[in-house]
Design an enzyme around this catalytic site. Structure first.
Site, PDB file in Angstrom:
ATOM      1  CE1 TYR A 143      45.012  48.109  38.923  1.00  0.00           C
ATOM      2  CE2 TYR A 143      44.681  48.919  41.151  1.00  0.00           C
ATOM      3  CZ  TYR A 143      44.988  47.901  40.295  1.00  0.00           C
ATOM      4  OH  TYR A 143      45.275  46.664  40.803  1.00  0.00           O
ATOM      5  CE  LYS A 194      48.378  40.563  24.846  1.00  0.00           C
ATOM      6  NZ  LYS A 194      48.950  39.195  24.799  1.00  0.00           N
ATOM      7  CG  ASP A 226      51.066  36.945  26.561  1.00  0.00           C
ATOM      8  OD1 ASP A 226      52.003  37.763  26.410  1.00  0.00           O
ATOM      9  OD2 ASP A 226      50.469  36.426  25.599  1.00  0.00           O
ATOM     10  CG  ASP A 250      47.342  44.218  41.238  1.00  0.00           C
ATOM     11  OD1 ASP A 250      47.789  44.206  42.392  1.00  0.00           O
ATOM     12  OD2 ASP A 250      46.246  43.714  40.925  1.00  0.00           O
ATOM     13  CG  ASP A 254      49.908  39.591  44.191  1.00  0.00           C
ATOM     14  OD1 ASP A 254      50.430  40.614  44.684  1.00  0.00           O
ATOM     15  OD2 ASP A 254      48.801  39.153  44.561  1.00  0.00           O
TER      16      ASP A 254
END
Ligand code: IPM
Ligand code: MG
Length: 361
Positions: A143, A194, A226, A250, A254
């Site tokens: 970000y 990751k 993942d 982020d 959700d």
């Protein structure tokens, strides 16, 4: 003695003004009960601030936030500003606020509310009992990493660039918040990265692993992002506290939120090392229902409860709000987003009034 707190209100856009006014009324009632005096001051952010000043986060708004004990934010964004470039959009105001107040730790709880279990799109037996806390790093990673931008190459082709960066000190400070959070909960922490592909994630995993030695009571595991996305849908009860970087957090927050079926119910807290925290619902500004008295004010109200608990150290007052929210749900009161058959449908204001009645009893 009466405790006094200065609270900056940032209603932002869309349904913001409607839901924050319910939260303010709730705080006033709770304040009377627990001998707390709130001094509220309002400031513009997001699209509202763009219309007023041309900036999504005017310096004056940021200063007001800095000079308060806590910030209660609703949401930013709307169709009107959708065609602006990223750095001029309402969302840039939110990112500027996080950076300006150095709010590196974002706590996003996703807890199933038994009364609303039917609102989840997943099977009851999968989600019943889910109680997850996502600890998302909020001021670093892709970000904010540099270089960033859209550049033109020598051949005249345009090239978009963002950079995922974490320094060891950034990893360790969010790591500490996560270990301490896990310690206060069930003692289970899953770090999501990751590291099979990204160097930045390798450094992340190395540092989180090292940090675990300082927290022997916490059981640490690691998961690739993942797989974590899949596991959240397959068997969410395996998770207690999750710690991850800005972008993965982020997305996963959700997904975790949706397990509960009602993003309209979820609060969040963004905290720095010192200074005021920002407390806001996980949901957005919902421009499609703005001004129609249809919004669910409960995530905003529960954000005010998080503000009391994590920002102002007033956990008894926070408990009282949370218990009263449960009570009105048990009474069958619902806004449109969480409505199901046999329940009573209320608007934003009426839901707030019912809550205030429950708080006063
Ligand atoms: C969130 C939002 C923000 C983010 C946007 C609005 C900038 O999606 O708080 O999760 O990506 O952090
Ligand atoms: Mg998001």
């Amino acid at each position: 003695m009466t405790q006094q707190f200065r609270i900056t209100l940032l209603p932002g856009d869309g349904i913001g003004a409607e839901i924050i006014s319910v939260a303010v009324d709730v705080l006033k009632v709770v304040g009377k009960k627990f001998d707390i005096e709130f001094n509220f001051q309002e400031a513009p952010i997001g699209g509202a601030a763009i219309d007023l000043t041309g900036e999504p986060l005017p310096e004056e708004s940021l200063d007001k936030c800095r000079n308060s004990d806590a910030v209660l934010l609703a949401a930013v964004g709307g169709y009107k500003w959708d065609s602006l470039p990223p750095s001029r959009r309402p969302e840039a105001g939110l990112l500027g606020l996080r950076a300006g107040l150095e709010l590196f730790a974002n706590l996003r709880p996703a807890k199933i509310i038994p009364e609303l279990i039917d609102a989840s799109s997943l099977k009851k037996e999968i989600v019943s009992g889910v109680d997850i806390m996502v600890v998302r790093e909020l001021t670093g990673g892709i970000y904010f990493g540099k270089p960033r931008g859209i550049f033109t190459t020598e051949t005249g082709e345009r090239r978009g660039v963002n950079t995922m960066v974490y320094t060891e000190s950034e990893i360790n400070r969010i790591g500490r918040v996560a270990f301490e959070t896990a310690q206060k909960r069930t003692g289970k922490l899953c770090s999501v990265d990751k590291s099979n592909v990204l160097d930045v994630s390798q450094l992340w995993r190395e540092n989180i692993t090292k940090l675990a030695q300082e927290y022997p009571s916490v059981e640490l595991s690691h998961m690739y992002v993942d797989n974590a996305a899949m596991q959240l849908l397959r068997a969410p009860k395996q998770f207690d506290t999750i710690v991850t970087g800005n972008l993965f957090g982020d997305i996963l927050s959700d997904a975790a939120a949706m397990l509960t079926g009602s993003i309209g119910m979820l609060p969040s807290a963004s905290l720095g090392a010192t200074g005021p925290g920002v407390f806001e619902p996980v949901h957005g500004s919902a421009p499609d229902i703005a001004g129609q008295d249809k919004a669910n004010p409960l995530a905003q109200v529960l954000s005010a409860a998080m503000m009391l608990r994590y920002g102002l150290n007033q956990s008894a007052a926070a408990d009282h709000i949370e218990q009263s929210v449960s009570l009105i749900l048990q009474q069958g009161l619902r806004t449109g987003d969480i409505m199901s058959s046999g329940m009573k449908l209320l608007g934003c204001r009426a839901m707030g009034d019912a809550l205030i009645q429950a708080l006063e009893e």
